[in-house]
Design a protein around this motif. Structure first.
Motif, short mmCIF file in Angstrom:
data_model
loop_
_atom_site.label_atom_id
_atom_site.label_comp_id
_atom_site.label_asym_id
_atom_site.label_seq_id
_atom_site.Cartn_x
_atom_site.Cartn_y
_atom_site.Cartn_z
N ALA A 1 0.83 -1.21 0.00
CA ALA A 1 0.00 0.00 0.00
C ALA A 1 0.86 1.25 0.00
O ALA A 1 0.58 2.21 -0.71
N LEU A 2 1.92 1.24 0.80
CA LEU A 2 2.79 2.42 0.88
C LEU A 2 3.55 2.64 -0.42
O LEU A 2 3.67 3.78 -0.89
N ALA A 3 4.05 1.56 -1.00
CA ALA A 3 4.78 1.70 -2.27
C ALA A 3 3.85 2.16 -3.38
O ALA A 3 4.21 3.02 -4.19
N PHE A 4 2.63 1.63 -3.41
CA PHE A 4 1.68 2.05 -4.43
C PHE A 4 1.28 3.50 -4.24
O PHE A 4 1.15 4.26 -5.21
N THR A 5 1.10 3.91 -3.00
CA THR A 5 0.80 5.31 -2.71
C THR A 5 1.92 6.20 -3.23
O THR A 5 1.67 7.22 -3.89
N SER A 6 3.14 5.81 -2.96
CA SER A 6 4.30 6.56 -3.43
C SER A 6 4.32 6.62 -4.95
O SER A 6 4.62 7.67 -5.54
N LEU B 1 -7.15 2.69 0.07
CA LEU B 1 -6.45 2.74 1.36
C LEU B 1 -7.40 2.72 2.56
O LEU B 1 -7.10 2.11 3.58
N PHE B 2 -8.55 3.40 2.44
CA PHE B 2 -9.36 3.66 3.63
C PHE B 2 -10.73 2.98 3.67
O PHE B 2 -11.36 2.97 4.71
N ILE B 3 -11.21 2.44 2.56
CA ILE B 3 -12.49 1.74 2.58
C ILE B 3 -12.21 0.24 2.75
O ILE B 3 -11.60 -0.38 1.87
N PRO B 4 -12.62 -0.32 3.88
CA PRO B 4 -12.28 -1.72 4.18
C PRO B 4 -12.63 -2.71 3.07
O PRO B 4 -11.85 -3.61 2.78
N ALA B 5 -13.77 -2.54 2.42
CA ALA B 5 -14.16 -3.48 1.36
C ALA B 5 -13.19 -3.43 0.18
O ALA B 5 -12.95 -4.44 -0.48
N LEU B 6 -12.62 -2.26 -0.09
CA LEU B 6 -11.69 -2.12 -1.21
C LEU B 6 -10.25 -2.42 -0.80
O LEU B 6 -9.41 -2.71 -1.64
N PHE C 1 -4.01 -4.32 0.15
CA PHE C 1 -3.31 -3.28 0.90
C PHE C 1 -3.19 -3.56 2.39
O PHE C 1 -2.39 -2.92 3.06
N GLY C 2 -3.98 -4.42 2.95
CA GLY C 2 -3.95 -4.56 4.41
C GLY C 2 -4.42 -3.25 5.04
O GLY C 2 -5.25 -2.55 4.47
N HIS C 3 -3.89 -2.93 6.20
CA HIS C 3 -4.31 -1.73 6.92
C HIS C 3 -3.09 -0.91 7.33
O HIS C 3 -2.66 -0.96 8.47
N PRO C 4 -2.53 -0.13 6.39
CA PRO C 4 -1.36 0.68 6.75
C PRO C 4 -1.74 1.81 7.71
O PRO C 4 -2.87 2.31 7.67
N GLU C 5 -0.81 2.17 8.56
CA GLU C 5 -1.06 3.27 9.49
C GLU C 5 -0.96 4.60 8.75
O GLU C 5 -0.21 4.75 7.79
N LEU C 6 -1.72 5.57 9.24
CA LEU C 6 -1.76 6.89 8.62
C LEU C 6 -0.38 7.54 8.59
O LEU C 6 0.00 8.18 7.60
N LYS C 7 0.41 7.36 9.65
CA LYS C 7 1.75 7.96 9.68
C LYS C 7 2.65 7.37 8.60
O LYS C 7 3.46 8.07 8.00
N HIS C 8 2.47 6.06 8.30
CA HIS C 8 3.26 5.44 7.24
C HIS C 8 2.83 5.94 5.87
O HIS C 8 3.66 6.15 4.98
N ILE C 9 1.52 6.12 5.70
CA ILE C 9 1.02 6.67 4.43
C ILE C 9 1.58 8.06 4.22
O ILE C 9 2.04 8.41 3.12
N ALA C 10 1.57 8.87 5.27
CA ALA C 10 2.11 10.24 5.17
C ALA C 10 3.59 10.21 4.78
O ALA C 10 4.03 11.02 3.95
#
Length: 192
Positions: A97-102, A147-152, A158-167
């Motif tokens: 999730a973090l790499a894809f966000t990046s 990132l934030f809708i559990p169904a997606l 993506f699992g459940h990355p922490e907001l600080k890691h996403i930032a």
């Protein structure tokens, strides 16, 4: 996309890009090429530029070097984000999730950097182009939904990355884009 598809496999890391990620990236890249860049207004200095030779290749060296340098810079950023997330033992799916966000943030940044040949990114922001804002908003909404809708979350692996890691992953990409924008503003290599 090629680097993030191959390098993790060659390094024995978990697979980073799943088919859904490639689809989402194509939903950003294709409209950008066909709608956003085609809708860009002409720059004020367009008539003072020398004409392009009719014999010039569309694969000019400067264009290839520019694309390669920008792509390698973003690849290094995304790889570093993925590797650091794996080293922090946050889990394979949150690391993905973090790499894809990046990767998404970096691609959006590259769109803004390459909007104008002569203007800096800040100046290019003032140029009107509704298609750009639609593509950007759509990309951000799709990313946030994954990132934030559990169904997606599961659909995107993506699992459940922490907001600080996403930032932190967003900041990593913004730092890469800022560096590329600085290189462009300084005229280094005169192709970025």
């Amino acid at each position: 996309m090629i680097g993030m598809s191959l390098i993790p496999v060659m390094m024995g890391w978990p697979i980073m890009l799943m088919p859904v990620h490639i689809l989402v990236l194509q939903l950003i890249i294709d409209p950008t090429c066909s709608l956003v860049f085609e809708a860009e207004p002409e720059e004020s200095d367009v008539m003072s530029r020398p004409p392009r030779s009719p014999d010039a290749s569309i694969f000019a060296r400067v264009i290839l070097v520019k694309g390669a340098l920008q792509g390698l810079a973003l690849l290094a950023t995304v790889l570093a984000t993925f590797w650091l997330a794996l080293q922090a033992n946050i889990g394979n799916e949150p690391a993905r999730a973090l790499a894809f966000t990046s990767m998404v943030v970096g691609n959006i940044g590259l769109i803004f950097i390459n909007r104008s040949l002569s203007q800096r990114v800040v100046g290019a922001l003032a140029l009107p182009n509704p298609s750009l804002w639609w593509v950007t908003a759509s990309a951000v909404l799709i990313l946030c939904a994954g990132l934030f809708i559990p169904a997606l979350n599961g659909l995107f692996y993506f699992g459940h990355p922490e907001l600080k890691h996403i930032a932190l992953s967003v900041l990593a990409s913004l730092a890469c884009i800022a560096l590329l924008a600085w290189v462009k503003s300084r005229g280094y290599l005169r192709v970025i």
